[in-house]
Design a protein around this motif. Structure first.
Motif, PDB file in Angstrom:
ATOM      1  N   LEU A  72      57.025  23.570  34.674  1.00  0.00           N
ATOM      2  CA  LEU A  72      56.619  24.825  35.309  1.00  0.00           C
ATOM      3  C   LEU A  72      55.142  24.778  35.683  1.00  0.00           C
ATOM      4  N   ASP A  73      54.804  25.466  36.766  1.00  0.00           N
ATOM      5  CA  ASP A  73      53.462  25.364  37.320  1.00  0.00           C
ATOM      6  C   ASP A  73      53.075  26.705  37.960  1.00  0.00           C
ATOM      7  N   VAL A  74      51.834  27.140  37.749  1.00  0.00           N
ATOM      8  CA  VAL A  74      51.383  28.429  38.262  1.00  0.00           C
ATOM      9  C   VAL A  74      51.488  28.494  39.785  1.00  0.00           C
ATOM     10  N   LYS A  75      51.017  27.458  40.467  1.00  0.00           N
ATOM     11  CA  LYS A  75      51.030  27.471  41.938  1.00  0.00           C
ATOM     12  C   LYS A  75      52.458  27.521  42.462  1.00  0.00           C
ATOM     13  N   GLU A  76      53.352  26.748  41.838  1.00  0.00           N
ATOM     14  CA  GLU A  76      54.743  26.788  42.273  1.00  0.00           C
ATOM     15  C   GLU A  76      55.323  28.185  42.054  1.00  0.00           C
ATOM     16  N   ALA A  77      55.013  28.801  40.907  1.00  0.00           N
ATOM     17  CA  ALA A  77      55.524  30.141  40.621  1.00  0.00           C
ATOM     18  C   ALA A  77      55.073  31.126  41.688  1.00  0.00           C
ATOM     19  N   GLU A  78      53.805  31.053  42.070  1.00  0.00           N
ATOM     20  CA  GLU A  78      53.273  31.960  43.096  1.00  0.00           C
ATOM     21  C   GLU A  78      53.993  31.756  44.426  1.00  0.00           C
ATOM     22  N   ASP A  79      54.170  30.486  44.808  1.00  0.00           N
ATOM     23  CA  ASP A  79      54.872  30.188  46.059  1.00  0.00           C
ATOM     24  C   ASP A  79      56.331  30.629  45.989  1.00  0.00           C
ATOM     25  N   LEU A  80      56.957  30.343  44.858  1.00  0.00           N
ATOM     26  CA  LEU A  80      58.376  30.604  44.667  1.00  0.00           C
ATOM     27  C   LEU A  80      58.692  32.094  44.715  1.00  0.00           C
ATOM     28  N   TYR A  81      57.992  32.864  43.920  1.00  0.00           N
ATOM     29  CA  TYR A  81      58.267  34.297  43.862  1.00  0.00           C
ATOM     30  C   TYR A  81      57.868  35.006  45.155  1.00  0.00           C
ATOM     31  N   GLY A  82      56.774  34.561  45.757  1.00  0.00           N
ATOM     32  CA  GLY A  82      56.363  35.146  47.024  1.00  0.00           C
ATOM     33  C   GLY A  82      57.385  34.901  48.116  1.00  0.00           C
ATOM     34  N   LEU A  83      57.925  33.693  48.156  1.00  0.00           N
ATOM     35  CA  LEU A  83      58.907  33.348  49.183  1.00  0.00           C
ATOM     36  C   LEU A  83      60.215  34.100  48.962  1.00  0.00           C
ATOM     37  N   VAL A  84      60.678  34.154  47.712  1.00  0.00           N
ATOM     38  CA  VAL A  84      61.915  34.890  47.423  1.00  0.00           C
ATOM     39  C   VAL A  84      61.765  36.363  47.785  1.00  0.00           C
ATOM     40  N   LEU A 148      66.323  28.727  45.568  1.00  0.00           N
ATOM     41  CA  LEU A 148      65.087  29.261  45.005  1.00  0.00           C
ATOM     42  C   LEU A 148      65.367  30.046  43.727  1.00  0.00           C
ATOM     43  N   ARG A 149      66.448  30.802  43.713  1.00  0.00           N
ATOM     44  CA  ARG A 149      66.781  31.568  42.511  1.00  0.00           C
ATOM     45  C   ARG A 149      67.154  30.643  41.355  1.00  0.00           C
ATOM     46  N   THR A 150      67.765  29.506  41.663  1.00  0.00           N
ATOM     47  CA  THR A 150      68.084  28.551  40.603  1.00  0.00           C
ATOM     48  C   THR A 150      66.802  28.039  39.952  1.00  0.00           C
ATOM     49  N   ARG A 151      65.792  27.755  40.746  1.00  0.00           N
ATOM     50  CA  ARG A 151      64.512  27.317  40.193  1.00  0.00           C
ATOM     51  C   ARG A 151      63.847  28.455  39.416  1.00  0.00           C
ATOM     52  N   ILE A 152      63.953  29.679  39.917  1.00  0.00           N
ATOM     53  CA  ILE A 152      63.390  30.841  39.236  1.00  0.00           C
ATOM     54  C   ILE A 152      63.987  31.000  37.841  1.00  0.00           C
ATOM     55  N   PHE A 153      65.251  30.634  37.689  1.00  0.00           N
ATOM     56  CA  PHE A 153      65.912  30.743  36.388  1.00  0.00           C
ATOM     57  C   PHE A 153      65.073  30.096  35.288  1.00  0.00           C
ATOM     58  N   PHE A 154      64.492  28.931  35.573  1.00  0.00           N
ATOM     59  CA  PHE A 154      63.745  28.211  34.543  1.00  0.00           C
ATOM     60  C   PHE A 154      62.470  28.948  34.152  1.00  0.00           C
ATOM     61  N   TYR A 155      61.822  29.581  35.105  1.00  0.00           N
ATOM     62  CA  TYR A 155      60.628  30.370  34.797  1.00  0.00           C
ATOM     63  C   TYR A 155      60.992  31.578  33.937  1.00  0.00           C
ATOM     64  N   GLU A 156      62.062  32.256  34.307  1.00  0.00           N
ATOM     65  CA  GLU A 156      62.421  33.462  33.581  1.00  0.00           C
ATOM     66  C   GLU A 156      62.983  33.134  32.196  1.00  0.00           C
ATOM     67  N   ARG A 157      63.677  32.027  32.094  1.00  0.00           N
ATOM     68  CA  ARG A 157      64.187  31.631  30.777  1.00  0.00           C
ATOM     69  C   ARG A 157      63.039  31.291  29.829  1.00  0.00           C
ATOM     70  N   ALA A 158      61.969  30.727  30.378  1.00  0.00           N
ATOM     71  CA  ALA A 158      60.842  30.314  29.539  1.00  0.00           C
ATOM     72  C   ALA A 158      59.986  31.492  29.094  1.00  0.00           C
ATOM     73  N   PHE A 159      59.903  32.553  29.924  1.00  0.00           N
ATOM     74  CA  PHE A 159      58.881  33.566  29.669  1.00  0.00           C
ATOM     75  C   PHE A 159      59.345  35.015  29.584  1.00  0.00           C
ATOM     76  N   THR A 160      60.558  35.322  30.020  1.00  0.00           N
ATOM     77  CA  THR A 160      60.903  36.748  30.133  1.00  0.00           C
ATOM     78  C   THR A 160      62.050  37.148  29.202  1.00  0.00           C
ATOM     79  N   SER A 161      61.990  36.705  27.952  1.00  0.00           N
ATOM     80  CA  SER A 161      63.033  37.054  26.992  1.00  0.00           C
ATOM     81  C   SER A 161      62.756  38.380  26.286  1.00  0.00           C
ATOM     82  N   ASP A 162      61.584  38.960  26.510  1.00  0.00           N
ATOM     83  CA  ASP A 162      61.185  40.205  25.857  1.00  0.00           C
ATOM     84  C   ASP A 162      61.924  41.396  26.477  1.00  0.00           C
TER      85      ASP A 162
END
Length: 209
Positions: A72-84, A148-162
């Motif tokens: 996971l990478d901050v720049k990729e997250a910014e690009d990924l979420y912005g594009l989605v 893109l949503r498949t890639r997003i899954f990994f970000y959300e699985r890592a950080f959004t369990s709260d």
């Protein structure tokens, strides 16, 4: 040739399903030989499917290691979420919503709110967004969104369990549905973008802690 292409696509769908079930981990090498034995196919369609997933930036090829789920990478997250966010806004602005669509969104929202674990909650959230945009008659855009949503899954699985984090998303989902039901697409678009930016802001903080 048709059989070969179908086999590749079946392998790709299988790998995507495994990812969404949380069975493939970030940084872990995907074992071609083991997959070949498990699926009962040669490594050729597996390699072709993995190459497709690499082109979609879901996995990457690492010299002397093979294919892995990318870190996971901050720049990729910014690009990924912005594009989605941009693609989904474009999708709902060019879709027609009827009562059946709105009912389906409400039912999926119930699934999301009642999910019993983190992975189920993430899957329900992504399915909500899939239902929200499925009426867009642009197959290429919908295919890109799926990847893109498949890639997003990994970000959300890592950080959004709260659970407390998802309470905010619950409210935004409800507001999006209400805006669509009122035929107020501009408001729904704004809320949709805010929904993705809420998640991105949270993930940015987590990645930089």
């Amino acid at each position: 040739m048709i059989q070969k292409i179908n086999l590749r696509d079946q392998v790709r769908d299988y790998l995507l399903f495994q990812m969404k079930q949380g069975k493939l981990q970030i940084g872990k090498t995907i074992n071609l030989a083991a997959l070949s034995r498990e699926l009962g196919v040669s490594v050729t369609p597996i390699r072709e499917a993995l190459t497709q997933l690499q082109q979609s930036h879901i996995i990457k090829a690492v010299p002397n290691r093979g294919f892995i789920i990318a870190e996971l990478d901050v720049k990729e997250a910014e690009d990924l979420y912005g594009l989605v966010a941009s693609l989904e806004v474009m999708a709902i602005e060019n879709s027609e919503f009827n009562r059946n669509h709105i009912d389906a969104l409400r039912k999926q929202q119930d699934v999301f709110e009642n999910a019993q674990d983190a992975i189920s909650r993430i899957q329900a959230d992504l399915e909500f967004h899939h239902l929200l945009t499925k009426g867009y008659e642009n197959e290429l855009a919908l295919k890109i969104l799926q990847d893109l949503r498949t890639r997003i899954f990994f970000y959300e699985r890592a950080f959004t369990s709260d659970d407390s984090f998802y309470n905010k998303s619950d409210n935004q989902h409800e507001a999006i549905i209400s805006a669509i039901a009122d035929d107020n697409v501009p408001t729904a678009s704004l809320l949709l973008k805010m929904n993705w930016m809420l998640i991105l802001n949270y993930i940015q903080k987590k990645l930089t802690e």
